[in-house]
Design an enzyme around this catalytic site. Sequence first.
Site, PDB file in Angstrom:
ATOM      1  N   TYR A 162      -5.889  11.079   4.026  1.00  0.00           N
ATOM      2  CA  TYR A 162      -4.480  11.315   3.693  1.00  0.00           C
ATOM      3  C   TYR A 162      -4.382  12.111   2.391  1.00  0.00           C
ATOM      4  O   TYR A 162      -5.381  12.605   1.894  1.00  0.00           O
ATOM      5  CB  TYR A 162      -3.725   9.983   3.662  1.00  0.00           C
TER       6      TYR A 162
ATOM      7  N   ARG B  56      -8.296  -5.558  11.944  1.00  0.00           N
ATOM      8  CA  ARG B  56      -7.925  -5.973  13.299  1.00  0.00           C
ATOM      9  C   ARG B  56      -8.084  -7.469  13.566  1.00  0.00           C
ATOM     10  O   ARG B  56      -7.281  -8.030  14.310  1.00  0.00           O
ATOM     11  CB  ARG B  56      -8.700  -5.154  14.331  1.00  0.00           C
TER      12      ARG B  56
ATOM     13  N   GLN C 268       0.852  -1.185   0.000  1.00  0.00           N
ATOM     14  CA  GLN C 268       0.000   0.000   0.000  1.00  0.00           C
ATOM     15  C   GLN C 268       0.887   1.234   0.000  1.00  0.00           C
ATOM     16  O   GLN C 268       1.668   1.465   0.933  1.00  0.00           O
ATOM     17  CB  GLN C 268      -0.940   0.036   1.203  1.00  0.00           C
TER      18      GLN C 268
END
Length: 368
Positions: free
Chosen positions: A183, A321, A102
């Site tokens: 971002y 997670r 990524q």
Amino acid sequence: MSTLWDPLRIGDIDLAHRIVMAPLTRNRAGPGEVPTALMARYYAQRGNPQTGAALIISEATQVCPEGQGYAYTPGLHTAQQVAGWQQVTQAVHAQGGRIVAQLWHVGRISHTSLQPGGASPVSSTARAATTKTFISGGFAPCSPPRALLTHEMPGIVEHYRRSALNAREAGFDGVEIHAANGYLIDQFLRDTINDRTDAYGGDFAGRSRLLVEVLQAVSQAIGAGRTGVRLSPVTPSNDAAPDTQVQALFDHVGAQLAPLRLAYVHVVEGQTGGARDVAPFDYERLRRLCGAPWMVNNGYTAQMALQAVQEGHADMVAFGRPFIANPDLRRRIQEGASWNIVDTKTLYGGGESGYTDYPTLPEVAPRN
């Protein structure tokens, strides 16, 4: 009708099934933002498609020094970083898995202590983000950014292109462009952040220009069949309020992405790591417009994942997670076993504890 267990080809990448490990920042890179042997072990534990992920998306990885916003996060812009990642990709491939990098530029979600020469972070705007980032010593408010100048934009695109080439040199099967979660690219997309009046601001075409130029450059460098993108249309993460015309904006984005024939589109449904219904949005409409293999993410349970693929709402499901605490998540889903609970105290930074020491299900010896 497809199932979660069926193989899938996305672009030029073959997957053994439809369970994906989502990108997860863990802040364990070494000096020089170089991946370590410990990181290789962590990814290898989750990289066996028989028990874990068919595809791993690496933790967010900065494309240049200015792209760093958190301490101890890895990069893909130096020879040392490429070499560090090689041990990671080799470890995953040895398990029979697939892994993409990524590629990340945080924009204004940074701090001067992380920037070359202590400079201000860069963004689409000079307005500071009202949030915190992780620096040496703990969390701190983000520093005020400066707005990138128009003539600097081709250099930003080149950082992504060069890092994509570095990713292939490091052995990654492809890359995912991080255009989500407030971002840099997301800072250009949203009119709630982007206040520019040049060719990279204003209307939908201007605000999506950076995203499109990055995807075009990366696709031309390594092939569209090895290029994916992550989007989060409505998440408010990192002080990123949704665009005032969010559905129309992403209608435009989807129409721009379709001709690129990307390997996949990875969409965060709702608030990243939070409520799935934080704001209304028609994800099926965006999927039809993009016309690419579709990966969904955010709060999926085993049953939700099984249902999403079986009912045709997704081609792949990415778990975040749950993969931190369950290296053998695929096996747990398939066998209906319980999931380990994440130790939140060890999420960011540290060593093996809460990173490579989560237990897997015991192996059962076959009966004679």
